[in-house]
Write an enzyme that holds these catalytic residues in place. Structure first.
Site, PDB file in Angstrom:
ATOM      1  N   ASP A 220       1.219  14.023  13.409  1.00  0.00           N
ATOM      2  CA  ASP A 220       2.380  13.037  13.017  1.00  0.00           C
ATOM      3  C   ASP A 220       3.679  13.758  13.468  1.00  0.00           C
ATOM      4  OD1 ASP A 220       2.858  10.881  10.709  1.00  0.00           O
ATOM      5  OD2 ASP A 220       4.324  12.172  10.206  1.00  0.00           O
TER       6      ASP A 220
ATOM      7  N   GLU B 109      12.810  17.086   6.216  1.00  0.00           N
ATOM      8  CA  GLU B 109      11.699  16.679   6.766  1.00  0.00           C
ATOM      9  C   GLU B 109      10.936  17.468   7.565  1.00  0.00           C
ATOM     10  OE1 GLU B 109      10.411  12.687   6.370  1.00  0.00           O
ATOM     11  OE2 GLU B 109       9.176  12.384   8.027  1.00  0.00           O
TER      12      GLU B 109
ATOM     13  N   GLU C 262       8.719   3.305   7.263  1.00  0.00           N
ATOM     14  CA  GLU C 262       8.932   3.630   5.698  1.00  0.00           C
ATOM     15  C   GLU C 262       8.498   2.848   4.516  1.00  0.00           C
ATOM     16  OE1 GLU C 262      10.862   6.694   6.097  1.00  0.00           O
ATOM     17  OE2 GLU C 262      10.268   6.283   8.076  1.00  0.00           O
TER      18      GLU C 262
ATOM     19  N   GLU D 138      -0.276   2.059  12.126  1.00  0.00           N
ATOM     20  CA  GLU D 138      -0.314   2.827  11.042  1.00  0.00           C
ATOM     21  C   GLU D 138      -1.691   2.767  10.544  1.00  0.00           C
ATOM     22  OE1 GLU D 138       1.999   4.585   9.545  1.00  0.00           O
ATOM     23  OE2 GLU D 138       3.983   3.781   9.947  1.00  0.00           O
TER      24      GLU D 138
END
Lengths: 215, 215
Positions: free
Chosen positions: B46, B84, B138, B203
């Site tokens: 990620d 983040e 998101e 995803e």
């Protein structure tokens, strides 16, 4: 020792650079003697191109060639979108600036010029072009803020504008901008120099427009 | 009542959207039973496309058609570049991830796909394309994070990853992304739909690659 690329551009921008850094607008801002109506005119015009400035920062984030650079621009965009934007809003309130005073005055020619050159640099998709404009916009402000006499003015409208442009994080950011321009600028020297010199001229013209002799 | 554009794209993404939101990776992350080696593989992959994600955010800042939108993306870029990014670094340290474990594994196909689609969307200079990818990246994360059982896992590596994707500011940001896509997407419906559907597929593929059946 070879002159750094960013130093070379700055040297070539004289005497305009020093005229902007030593402008009566700046010295009076720093010693607290700037008349409120001048500060109002300045802030109204300066806030006008925050939108284009963010566009330019977005382009820098998108075109930077390293992850580390992207992170630094990302954090700077965060600061501009929060602390710097709210400074304007708090200053407008403290100075009693009515909505019409913000919206009605036409853009001065230098304001229109800043909007145009920031969007032009963003549209080139050249990281070097974005860096050239940012080096002037941030480096010239650091240069005058570093010269501000201490203690700073009591009025937060003056003091906070100085502090936004002279604090450890901002100094480190300007050093980063210079190092990046030194690194990638020479490969696009003519483009970078063109944007750099035009931006320095706009900085001086902007101060001249907001605080002309005799006003 | 007419279906909102963003809702229409999401409906058309079924059953892939729900398969991603309900993926075993997510449910085990949320109940604290995800094995550490899987979480390590996930975070390493990620973090690989955070660079491309920032590129996409930069493009959104540069292409948004309002000052208000630019401010919101600017603040979000600031958060991604600080909170983040440091989450990843702290998580790597807590999980004892050695530098080689971060650098040596090849990109999975979905990781490579994410990097590519984010850069592709940025390169279109279409605000609608950027919004389509961001709505999935998101919105799908908010969707699973909202379903996380309370209380959250004790381990900060799990808990903070959930909280980063389910807090009031993040919820408001996703609502903003949907409203923007509803506003500008219909004028570029085919382009937006293409990016949206491909991102949803990525995803699910990303979760499948990091936590395949039988692992």
């Amino acid at each position: 020792m070879t002159e750094r690329f960013s130093q070379s551009l700055r040297r070539q921008s004289e005497p305009t650079w020093s005229a902007a850094v030593g402008h009566r607008f700046v010295t009076r801002l720093c010693d607290g003697s700037l008349p409120d109506p001048i500060m109002v005119d300045y802030l109204v015009q300066d806030h006008r191109f925050l939108d284009s400035f963010l566009t330019l920062l977005g382009a820098a984030i998108a075109t930077a060639d390293t992850f580390e650079a992207r992170l630094r621009f990302g954090r700077f965009a965060g600061m501009i979108s929060s602390d710097e934007n709210t400074y304007f809003l708090r200053a407008f309130e403290a100075l009693g600036v009515r909505p019409a005073q913000r919206s009605e005055p036409a853009d001065t020619a230098p304001t229109a010029g800043f909007k145009a050159i920031m969007r032009e640099a963003a549209a080139t998709r050249s990281y070097a072009a974005a860096l050239a404009v940012l080096n002037v916009a941030e480096g010239l402000y650091l240069d005058w803020a570093l010269k501000a006499p201490k203690p700073m003015p009591d009025n937060f409208v003056h003091a906070e504008w100085i502090t936004l442009h002279d604090n450890p994080a901002f100094q480190a950011f300007v050093a980063f901008l210079q190092a990046e321009l030194d690194r990638v600028g020479p490969q696009e020297a003519a483009l970078a120099s063109d944007f750099y010199q035009r931006t320095v001229a706009l900085e001086l013209a902007f101060f001249d427009a907001v605080y002309p002799e005799g006003k």
